[in-house]
Structures are given as structure tokens and as C-alpha cells.
Design a protein around this motif. Structure first.
Motif, PDB file in Angstrom:
ATOM      1  N   GLU A 155      41.400  21.029  39.261  1.00 33.31           N
ATOM      2  CA  GLU A 155      41.860  22.318  38.740  1.00 33.31           C
ATOM      3  C   GLU A 155      40.817  23.385  39.030  1.00 33.31           C
ATOM      4  O   GLU A 155      39.618  23.160  38.866  1.00 33.31           O
ATOM      5  CB  GLU A 155      42.104  22.214  37.224  1.00 33.31           C
ATOM      6  CG  GLU A 155      42.775  23.432  36.623  1.00 33.31           C
ATOM      7  CD  GLU A 155      43.133  23.231  35.167  1.00 33.31           C
ATOM      8  OE1 GLU A 155      44.252  23.597  34.755  1.00 33.31           O
ATOM      9  OE2 GLU A 155      42.283  22.687  34.423  1.00 33.31           O
ATOM     10  N   LEU A 156      41.282  24.539  39.490  1.00 33.86           N
ATOM     11  CA  LEU A 156      40.413  25.685  39.744  1.00 33.86           C
ATOM     12  C   LEU A 156      41.001  26.901  39.057  1.00 33.86           C
ATOM     13  O   LEU A 156      42.146  27.273  39.316  1.00 33.86           O
ATOM     14  CB  LEU A 156      40.281  25.948  41.246  1.00 33.86           C
ATOM     15  CG  LEU A 156      39.565  27.250  41.643  1.00 33.86           C
ATOM     16  CD1 LEU A 156      38.118  27.244  41.169  1.00 33.86           C
ATOM     17  CD2 LEU A 156      39.622  27.475  43.150  1.00 33.86           C
ATOM     18  N   LYS A 157      40.213  27.497  38.172  1.00 32.67           N
ATOM     19  CA  LYS A 157      40.635  28.719  37.495  1.00 32.67           C
ATOM     20  C   LYS A 157      39.616  29.811  37.795  1.00 32.67           C
ATOM     21  O   LYS A 157      38.440  29.685  37.445  1.00 32.67           O
ATOM     22  CB  LYS A 157      40.747  28.502  35.981  1.00 32.67           C
ATOM     23  CG  LYS A 157      41.888  27.577  35.585  1.00 32.67           C
ATOM     24  CD  LYS A 157      42.036  27.490  34.082  1.00 32.67           C
ATOM     25  CE  LYS A 157      43.223  26.614  33.699  1.00 32.67           C
ATOM     26  NZ  LYS A 157      43.391  26.513  32.233  1.00 32.67           N
ATOM     27  N   VAL A 158      40.085  30.846  38.472  1.00 31.00           N
ATOM     28  CA  VAL A 158      39.222  31.983  38.806  1.00 31.00           C
ATOM     29  C   VAL A 158      39.504  33.081  37.796  1.00 31.00           C
ATOM     30  O   VAL A 158      40.613  33.605  37.723  1.00 31.00           O
ATOM     31  CB  VAL A 158      39.478  32.479  40.241  1.00 31.00           C
ATOM     32  CG1 VAL A 158      38.547  33.638  40.566  1.00 31.00           C
ATOM     33  CG2 VAL A 158      39.280  31.350  41.240  1.00 31.00           C
ATOM     34  N   HIS A 159      38.494  33.402  36.994  1.00 37.82           N
ATOM     35  CA  HIS A 159      38.660  34.415  35.953  1.00 37.82           C
ATOM     36  C   HIS A 159      38.289  35.804  36.446  1.00 37.82           C
ATOM     37  O   HIS A 159      38.770  36.800  35.911  1.00 37.82           O
ATOM     38  CB  HIS A 159      37.813  34.062  34.734  1.00 37.82           C
ATOM     39  CG  HIS A 159      38.038  32.669  34.218  1.00 37.82           C
ATOM     40  ND1 HIS A 159      39.305  32.195  33.940  1.00 37.82           N
ATOM     41  CD2 HIS A 159      37.187  31.664  33.941  1.00 37.82           C
ATOM     42  CE1 HIS A 159      39.210  30.949  33.505  1.00 37.82           C
ATOM     43  NE2 HIS A 159      37.938  30.598  33.503  1.00 37.82           N
ATOM     44  N   GLY A 160      37.415  35.871  37.431  1.00 34.09           N
ATOM     45  CA  GLY A 160      37.002  37.167  37.953  1.00 34.09           C
ATOM     46  C   GLY A 160      36.267  36.996  39.266  1.00 34.09           C
ATOM     47  O   GLY A 160      35.596  35.980  39.490  1.00 34.09           O
TER      48      GLY A 160
END
Length: 496
Positions: A155-160
Motif C-alpha cells: 500500500e502506498l498513500k501519498v499525502h503531499g
């Protein structure tokens, strides 16, 4: 003077009177407009400086307006997330109520399931309709797009991220592998107890991140049976076991430093054997403790994955690496194999996306802020480890009528954590980025305006004094001109 063709005195008086009238007109213009510089000729250098400062003022005003608009956009998104959070709490209550199996009829459980289905429909509706001037905020429109995602990334979550007009590659260097805490119970030749008093059983207390339990084993019991007995309480202890010959290998169910396995032999029953600490797949040298000497707790700790993301030190938590820098704010969850392998890992490429705001006076990457807001529909809330909120729907494996309520609760807990974390990020963006930017820009605008005013605006006290002086001198020059014009008439007396 006896010459009349050229009246030098009159010419002098006219020149001085024109100068004084010009000075008086300039003072009147400055007082009427409030500006010391009305044209380039008034002060060429001052005009250039003041126009540059005016340009900065315009850019600062636009930046403040942008920041205020960003705050309004986030307020709208936060309102939708707040309602989703409230519905998830209601769902949690329904799951807990449905777990009271003996006190609830099937009809009541089905009624609870209908409420859960309705809640998920409402969550989907909020996710798809929350918008600002027609732009959807919670349906994934402002999520980052990632290409070439590595198979070793769960899983990859890019917040900014700050992309400018370019793409951004995400590269990880793993310098510390993720491990689960582990112990090995080695029974020499199998579990053989003594024949003395109190030696009818082997008692050991096993613990993990979730809790502890006392286990008792009889003489001759196989290691497979022991492992089965330990695994029947995995949900209580947070540890699991497998048999390996005459040994039982016990590991934490999760990776990371917060997950461990502890053991304390309460009664060795005269059995021969030892406890050793596992480090990865190998037994730590020198960690072996005989059963008879294991009255104190023997503990095997897990290890968080460690490494660098795009050259910046990342924070490890189990299988997860988190990076929060000016250029990239992301959470990377690795597979067990990837997190256990030291070296380089190309995660993927950010190609675009995010809610882009320009919060500074210049249009460049330094003043660009991109905020990632993912899709909060029911099918996306949760994670690949425990499941997703849609798994609680009617007929799914985590429904509250005849499904796995433990999984249902874990999924809702994960969804609540995800939504609250997103709300926290949005709140941090508002408080620490938007509002602080507005305050900073406001102070800068005040100083720039003061500088521009000092250069271009009229000093009324000084200019009023200058106008009075010019008025007096202009009147005197006018009277002097009249005298100069009258002086040549004295020549007529010579002709009389």
C-alpha cells in the motif's frame, strides 16, 4: 535703465514667476491626489521602486486570497469527513450490540444489518457529493496518481508532494529489515516430566502485544499439540506457534518493535529443555535459558523496518515507512519479503494529482502545496490487512447477522483511524500551513505597503508648507513682474 527694447528685469521676473507657479501647481497636484509621485518626472528612481512594491502588494493580496480559499475548501471537506466519522461510530455500536448473540434475536440482527447497509450508502453518497464550486473533494479527485507501483509494496498513500511540472520517483533504501519477535521452546527429546511432587505438569506463561496466558502441558504431549493449544488463544495473546521437531517456535503475529513474545516458566515439571530468542530466522547466540532457570521473563522483541525515502531518513513502524518532508509526505507499507530484504527498492512514480494550492506571492514550486485527499467511499475505507468497510455489507463475510464480527470490528476500527487521520492532516494543514501563511503574508503586506507609502505618498505636513511658500513666492513674483514692466516708462520723461 535707458534701454526699452529688452526688458531684462521683466524677463527675470517672468522666469521666476513661472518657476513658482510650476512649484505651486505641483504642490496642488500632490495634495489633491495624495501622491508625491504622479509621473516619472516627479522621481524616476522612486517611481521604479514604488511600482515594484505595488507589484509585490498585488501578489501578496492574491496569495492571501488563495490561502483563505484553501481554508474554505478544507472546511468543506472536513465537514463531510466529520459526518462520516459520526456514522462509523454508530456502526461500531451496532457491531458491539450484534455480538450479544444470546440476547439478540435474528430479526434484531437483521435490523442492525439494514442500518449498517444504510450507513455505507450514506458514506458513499457523502464521498461522491461533497464538493466546492462543483469540484468533488472526497471521491478521489484529489488523490495522487502513481504509476509503476512495485509488487513489493502492499500500500502506498501519498499525502503531499511538490511536483511542479515534473513527475517524482519514490525510491527506498532499506537498511534495517522488519522482524517479528520470537522465541523457541526446545524440549530435549520431547516433553518428559519428572515423577516428584509438583512435576505432573509443565506450566509456562506466554505473552504478546495483546495480552498473556498461562499454558499447562502434560508429559509426553507432542509439540504439535502444544502449538495448537497456543494458537487457540492467538486472539488473546497476539502470538502464534508452529511445531518444529522437538521444539515449538513462537512468534508475534505482527511485525515491529511494539510486537513481542515473552515467556516465563512457572513450573518446569522436571522437564529438560531451554528457551532461546529468535532474531529473524536465527537463534540469538547466548540467549539460551534452561527451563529450570527461566523463572524470570525471557522476551523476544520485534524490529521495525528502517531506511531512507528519496534520501531522507524515514520513520519505521512494523512494515510501514513514513516520510514527511517539504517535498514528500507519504506512507509506504511493504510486503513481508520486501521489508525483510536490505537494499534499494523503486516504489513507483508520482505522475500528478493532489489538491494544488499556491500559497505564496510567487508562482513556483517553493510556494506550491499539494494535499492528497483519497476516496473515502466504503469500498476504500480500511486496509488490505484487515479488510474494507464494504465487507460488512449484507451477505459479505463480515456482516453482523452471521458473519465474522471480530473482523467487522477490526475493519471499522481501521476505517475510523483512517478518517480521523485524514481529518488530522487537514486540520494540521489549516492550522500550521494555511493560517500561519495568512498571518505571515499579512505582516509582509503591511511592511511592503509601508515601504511603498513612504516612497510614493504625499507628506501633507511638508507639502502644505511647500504650497504656502510657493503661493507667497508666486504672488511676490507677480508683483515684481508688474514693477519690472512699469520701469521702462520712466524713459518718457527724457522725451518731454
Amino acid at each position: 535703465m535707458s534701454r526699452i527694447n529688452t526688458n531684462v528685469g521683466s524677463m527675470l521676473a517672468q522666469r521666476v514667476m513661472n518657476q513658482q507657479n510650476t512649484s505651486l501647481n505641483q504642490s496642488l497636484e500632490r495634495l489633491s491626489t495624495g501622491l508625491r509621485i504622479n509621473r516619472g518626472g516627479d522621481d524616476p528612481a522612486g517611481l521604479i521602486a514604488s511600482e515594484n512594491l505595488r507589484s509585490e502588494q498585488a501578489a501578496l493580496n492574491a496569495a492571501i486570497s488563495n490561502a483563505e480559499r484553501a481554508d474554505q475548501v478544507v472546511n468543506v471537506a472536513e465537514g463531510g469527513l466529520q459526518e462520516i466519522n459520526a456514522m462509523l461510530l454508530e456502526m461500531q455500536s451496532l457491531i458491539g450490540e450484534s455480538a450479544n448473540d444470546a440476547g439478540l434475536s435474528r430479526e434484531e440482527k437483521e435490523a442492525n444489518q439494514q442500518q449498517i447497509d444504510a450507513i455505507m450508502q450514506s458514506i458513499d453518497r457523502i464521498a461522491s457529493t461533497t464538493s466546492f464550486q462543483g469540484t468533488k473533494l472526497l471521491n478521489g479527485s484529489f488523490d495522487f496518481q502513481v504509476d509503476n507501483l512495485n509488487a513489493g509494496v502492499d500500500e502506498l498513500k501519498v499525502h503531499g508532494a511538490k511536483l511542479g511540472s515534473n513527475e517524482m520517483d519514490i525510491n527506498v533504501i532499506i537498511n534495517q529489515s522488519a522482524q517479528r519477535g520470537g522465541l523457541v521452546l526446545d524440549f530435549d527429546g520431547g516433553l518428559a516430566l519428572g515423577s516428584g511432587a509438583g512435576q505432573d505438569r509443565f506450566a509456562i506463561e506466554l505473552g504478546g502485544a495483546d495480552g498473556s496466558r498461562l499454558f499447562e502441558f502434560a508429559s509426553g504431549q507432542s509439540t504439535a499439540d502444544m502449538a495448537t493449544q497456543i494458537n487457540s488463544f492467538t486472539g488473546v495473546t497476539g502470538v502464534s506457534a508452529v511445531a518444529s521437531g522437538n521444539a515449538v517456535v513462537i512468534r508475534a503475529t505482527e511485525f515491529g518493535s511494539s510486537n513481542f513474545v515473552s515467556a516465563r516458566v512457572v513450573n518446569d515439571g522436571g522437564a529438560d529443555g531451554s528457551i532461546s530468542v529468535l532474531s529473524g530466522t536465527e537463534v540469538d547466540a547466548g540467549s539460551e535459558v534452561d527451563f529450570s532457570a527461566a523463572n524470570s521473563i525471557v522476551r523476544g522483541d520485534g524490529q521495525d523496518v528502517g531506511g531512507f525515502v528519496n534520501g531522507q531518513a524515514a520513520r519505521g513502524d512494523g512494515l510501514n515507512l513514513q516520510i514527511n518532508s517539504d517535498m514528500l509526505n507519504a506512507s509506504i507499507t511493504l510486503s513481508e519479503d520486501a521489508a525483510g530484504t536490505l537494499g534499494n527498492l523503486a516504489v513507483g512514480t508520482i505522475t500528478g494529482g493532489g489538491a494544488k494550492f499556491n500559497l505564496g506571492p510567487s508562482v513556483d514550486m517553493n510556494n506550491e502545496v499539494r494535499l492528497g485527499i483519497g476516496n473515502v467511499a466504503a469500498r476504500n475505507l480500511g486496509n488490505s490487512s484487515v479488510g474494507f468497510l464494504s465487507d460488512l455489507g449484507s451477505g459479505r463475510d463480515a456482516n453482523v447477522v452471521d458473519g465474522d464480527l471480530g473482523k467487522a470490528q477490526d475493519v471499522v476500527n481501521a476505517a475510523i483511524k483512517e478518517v480521523s487521520t485524514l481529518r488530522g492532516r487537514l486540520g494540521s494543514f489549516q492550522s500550521n500551513v494555511v493560517r500561519s501563511t495568512i498571518n505571515s503574508l499579512g505582516v509582509t503586506l503591511e511592511n511592503v505597503s509601508a515601504a511603498e507609502s513612504a516612497i510614493r505618498d504625499t507628506d501633507f505636513a511638508a507639502e502644505t508648507a511647500e504650497m504656502t511658500r510657493s503661493q507667497i513666492l508666486a504672488a511676490a513674483a507677480t508683483q515684481t513682474l508688474g514693477m519690472a514692466n512699469a520701469q521702462p516708462q520712466s524713459v518718457l520723461q527724457l522725451l518731454g
